[in-house]
Enzyme design. Sequence first.
Site, PDB file in Angstrom:
ATOM      1  N   HIS A 285     -38.727 -48.462 -68.508  1.00 38.81           N
ATOM      2  CA  HIS A 285     -38.404 -49.822 -68.963  1.00 38.81           C
ATOM      3  C   HIS A 285     -36.922 -50.060 -68.686  1.00 38.81           C
ATOM      4  CE1 HIS A 285     -41.681 -50.541 -72.315  1.00 38.81           C
ATOM      5  NE2 HIS A 285     -41.950 -51.286 -71.254  1.00 38.81           N
TER       6      HIS A 285
ATOM      7  N   CYS B 277     -35.858 -50.247 -78.482  1.00 43.49           N
ATOM      8  CA  CYS B 277     -37.313 -50.465 -78.437  1.00 43.49           C
ATOM      9  C   CYS B 277     -37.846 -50.962 -79.777  1.00 43.49           C
ATOM     10  CB  CYS B 277     -38.037 -49.173 -78.087  1.00 43.49           C
ATOM     11  SG  CYS B 277     -37.552 -48.461 -76.536  1.00 43.49           S
TER      12      CYS B 277
HETATM   13  N1  LIG Z   1     -38.720 -50.969 -75.224  1.00 43.97           N
HETATM   14  C1  LIG Z   1     -39.186 -49.778 -75.022  1.00 43.97           C
HETATM   15  N2  LIG Z   1     -38.722 -49.040 -74.045  1.00 43.97           N
HETATM   16  N3  LIG Z   1     -40.183 -49.363 -75.788  1.00 43.97           N
HETATM   17  C2  LIG Z   1     -40.714 -48.071 -75.792  1.00 43.97           C
HETATM   18  C3  LIG Z   1     -42.173 -48.090 -75.636  1.00 43.97           C
HETATM   19  C4  LIG Z   1     -42.786 -46.758 -75.829  1.00 43.97           C
HETATM   20  C5  LIG Z   1     -44.259 -46.759 -75.679  1.00 43.97           C
HETATM   21  N4  LIG Z   1     -44.812 -45.485 -76.020  1.00 43.97           N
HETATM   22  C6  LIG Z   1     -44.663 -47.118 -74.261  1.00 43.97           C
HETATM   23  O1  LIG Z   1     -44.650 -46.253 -73.428  1.00 43.97           O
HETATM   24  O2  LIG Z   1     -44.988 -48.243 -73.968  1.00 43.97           O
END
Ligand SMILES: NC(=[NH2+])NCCC[C@H](N)C(=O)O
Length: 284
Positions: free
Chosen positions: A174, A268
């Site tokens: 991300h 996150c």
């Molecule tokens: N904004 C973020 N990077 N969020 C983390 C998300 C974690 C989640 N387990 C996923 O892989 O989607």
Amino acid sequence: MRTHAVPERTATPRRYLMCPPTYFEVTYSINPWMDPTKPVDRELALAQWEDLRDRYLSLGHTVEVLDPVPGLPDMVFAANGATVVDGRVLGARFANPQRRDEATAHLEWFRAQGYRDVHEPEHVNEGEGDFAVTSSWLLAGKGFRSSPFAHAELQEFFGRPVISLELVDPRYYHLDTALAVLDGDEVVYNPSAFSAGSRAVLRRLFPNAVLATDEDATAFGLNAVCDGRHVLLPQGAQALAARLRAHGYEPIGVDTSELIKAGGSVKCCTQELRERGEEIAVAA
Ligand SMILES: NC(=[NH2+])NCCC[C@H](N)C(=O)O
């Protein structure tokens, strides 16, 4: 000796949306950090989340709370559920089926709160996971989750110029694991997370950016939230904290060890509800 003044940084009050990790667990793996064979301590996750929320409150920010839904263990990562700019809401559409229903919960929350301009997107976007807001641009990540078509949808909906950035390292799946907005048009990022072309774009737009290393990024140091002065980031990212301090920011380390087991940390867990910007009506 080279002397340059360290700028004085000013915090402005923010409104955040968070969701407690009531049903948090790691039962599937959709990023390289998630290992379903490793146990998670849900009570500790909840205590860490409460500590983060309390820090925002003690800094004078407002925290809205989204009700967690059973069966959606990643819902604690509220940043992924929507993008709010100028009080207008672009919903999310998740790449992985395990998280799909989170998007609906967010849309319902915004509608129930009386937000009038709530748009359900056509293309895959994971909210502020891949979208970041600076004063001049919307930065949009792609490569792992959000679709390039979602970048066009983002620009059209908010009427702000979108800068597409290509993520190339699966550990930084991300944008918010690779780059954080500090204040105005100031950012901190880890160049190695981006393609060569995107690195050149970042150098062009942000020649004075704070640069991070892989070591900072693997400690989730880029998954930070800044109010213009304070930077909340995971406590393990100490070298990055020192660099931010040298740029006039006030880093505040928080323990998010349980949440990192799912591949997320401070940012996150924190969706920013941006009420107003410069009033340039999109539908004018
Ligand atoms: N904004 C973020 N990077 N969020 C983390 C998300 C974690 C989640 N387990 C996923 O892989 O989607």
